[in-house]
Design a protein around this motif. Structure first.
Motif, PDB file in Angstrom:
ATOM      1  N   TYR A 120       0.647  -1.257   0.015  1.00 20.26           N
ATOM      2  CA  TYR A 120       0.172   0.060  -0.050  1.00 20.26           C
ATOM      3  C   TYR A 120       0.875   1.260  -0.083  1.00 20.26           C
ATOM      4  N   ARG A 121       0.218   2.405  -0.322  1.00 22.75           N
ATOM      5  CA  ARG A 121       0.968   3.636  -0.371  1.00 22.75           C
ATOM      6  C   ARG A 121       0.219   4.825   0.468  1.00 22.75           C
ATOM      7  N   LEU A 122       1.012   5.604   0.819  1.00 23.49           N
ATOM      8  CA  LEU A 122       0.353   6.632   1.840  1.00 23.49           C
ATOM      9  C   LEU A 122       0.175   8.056   0.863  1.00 23.49           C
ATOM     10  N   THR A 123      -0.995   8.490   0.745  1.00 24.12           N
ATOM     11  CA  THR A 123      -1.275   9.552  -0.297  1.00 24.12           C
ATOM     12  C   THR A 123      -1.843  10.700   0.753  1.00 24.12           C
ATOM     13  N   PRO A 124      -1.973  11.945   0.053  1.00 25.33           N
ATOM     14  CA  PRO A 124      -2.735  13.016   0.794  1.00 25.33           C
ATOM     15  C   PRO A 124      -4.152  12.782   1.464  1.00 25.33           C
ATOM     16  N   TYR A 125      -4.769  11.849   0.664  1.00 27.71           N
ATOM     17  CA  TYR A 125      -6.166  11.496   1.055  1.00 27.71           C
ATOM     18  C   TYR A 125      -6.156  10.257   1.949  1.00 27.71           C
ATOM     19  N   GLY A 126      -5.171   9.693   2.311  1.00 27.95           N
ATOM     20  CA  GLY A 126      -5.248   8.410   3.145  1.00 27.95           C
ATOM     21  C   GLY A 126      -4.389   7.322   2.556  1.00 27.95           C
ATOM     22  N   ALA A 127      -4.317   6.159   3.171  1.00 29.07           N
ATOM     23  CA  ALA A 127      -3.623   4.801   2.665  1.00 29.07           C
ATOM     24  C   ALA A 127      -4.447   4.321   1.380  1.00 29.07           C
ATOM     25  N   GLU A 128      -3.785   3.628   0.487  1.00 29.98           N
ATOM     26  CA  GLU A 128      -4.595   3.133  -0.726  1.00 29.98           C
ATOM     27  C   GLU A 128      -3.658   1.744  -1.028  1.00 29.98           C
ATOM     28  N   GLY A 129      -4.287   0.836  -1.392  1.00 31.54           N
ATOM     29  CA  GLY A 129      -3.602  -0.380  -1.797  1.00 31.54           C
ATOM     30  C   GLY A 129      -3.127  -0.249  -2.934  1.00 31.54           C
ATOM     31  N   MET A 130      -1.898  -1.216  -3.402  1.00 25.95           N
ATOM     32  CA  MET A 130      -1.273  -1.074  -4.382  1.00 25.95           C
ATOM     33  C   MET A 130      -1.420  -2.344  -5.297  1.00 25.95           C
ATOM     34  N   LEU A 131      -2.132  -3.325  -4.869  1.00 30.67           N
ATOM     35  CA  LEU A 131      -2.385  -4.480  -5.736  1.00 30.67           C
ATOM     36  C   LEU A 131      -3.481  -4.456  -6.659  1.00 30.67           C
ATOM     37  N   PRO A 132      -3.229  -4.786  -7.922  1.00 35.80           N
ATOM     38  CA  PRO A 132      -4.306  -4.523  -9.156  1.00 35.80           C
ATOM     39  C   PRO A 132      -5.365  -5.681  -8.739  1.00 35.80           C
ATOM     40  N   GLY A 133      -6.386  -5.419  -8.437  1.00 41.17           N
ATOM     41  CA  GLY A 133      -7.390  -6.491  -8.104  1.00 41.17           C
ATOM     42  C   GLY A 133      -8.084  -6.863  -9.544  1.00 41.17           C
ATOM     43  N   GLU A 134      -8.106  -6.527 -10.519  1.00 41.00           N
ATOM     44  CA  GLU A 134      -8.631  -7.152 -11.752  1.00 41.00           C
ATOM     45  C   GLU A 134      -8.041  -8.215 -12.102  1.00 41.00           C
TER      46      GLU A 134
END
Length: 208
Positions: free
Chosen positions: A125-139
């Motif tokens: 995951y990565r930290l962004t100005p809007y919070g944490a978000e996952g980095m694994l492509p779910g498709e």
């Protein structure tokens, strides 16, 4: 060819655990249909899973501050190396199979230790100005969770499946299947439930 991560968290030997027995039956059937896939097996009670301790906390703080890895102590570097190895292994796999059992309405502590190991900034995951978000492509990633609840806790619901589902959703793994088995001991449990779980797993093996 897909990379498959097979994670177990169960103290019972396979011959004494209905859950482990079903898990390996699924894996064998899956490999019968996908013989070129590569499977990596991780036993959370047996394998070295680095715990989130003071050294790890200190190292992550230094890294987040941008101080770089060169100033890490020997212990910090050794422990972070193992954490990065496990996080990269998780992120690099295409399919995940989790075989677990309930312990006091949740997963065993060893599973949470593993979760803390793979939840690593800039790995899963990565930290962004809007919070944490996952980095694994779910498709194109997918998961299967086979979980045993040994007995009822009355009106209270086991939290294991929901927790793992939320964690995987956060990472980006949204194609998920869950199979719940009542009872884990070979000497106990509902045989009808066992056979129903087995039939579902054999069906899933064809399209997982």
């Amino acid at each position: 060819m897909a990379n498959v991560l097979y994670v177990t968290c169960n103290l019972s030997p396979q011959g004494r655990s209905r859950t482990l027995s079903l898990g390996y039956q699924f894996l064998e059937e899956y490999l019968r249909w996908n013989p070129r896939d590569e499977v990596r097996i991780l036993d959370l009670y047996r394998d070295n899973i680095q715990r989130f301790d003071q050294d790890v906390y200190s190292a992550l703080k230094k890294i987040v501050r941008g101080e770089g890895c060169s100033i890490l102590t020997d212990d910090e570097r050794r422990k972070m190396s193992r954490i990065w190895q496990l996080a990269d292994q998780f992120g690099g796999c295409d399919k995940y199979i989790f075989v677990t059992h309930s312990l006091n309405l949740w997963l065993p502590a060893e599973f949470k230790v593993y979760v803390d190991t793979i939840c690593v900034p800039n790995r899963t995951y990565r930290l962004t100005p809007y919070g944490a978000e996952g980095m694994l492509p779910g498709e194109w990633k997918k998961s299967l969770h086979l979980h045993a609840a040994p007995f009822s806790y009355g009106k209270e619901a086991d939290q294991s499946i929901g927790y793992l589902r939320s964690l995987l959703n956060f990472f980006g793994v949204t194609d998920q299947e869950s199979v719940l088995l009542e009872g884990d001991d070979m000497d106990g449990g509902d045989d009808e439930n066992y056979q129903a779980a087995r039939r579902r797993l054999m069906d899933l093996a064809l399209r997982f």
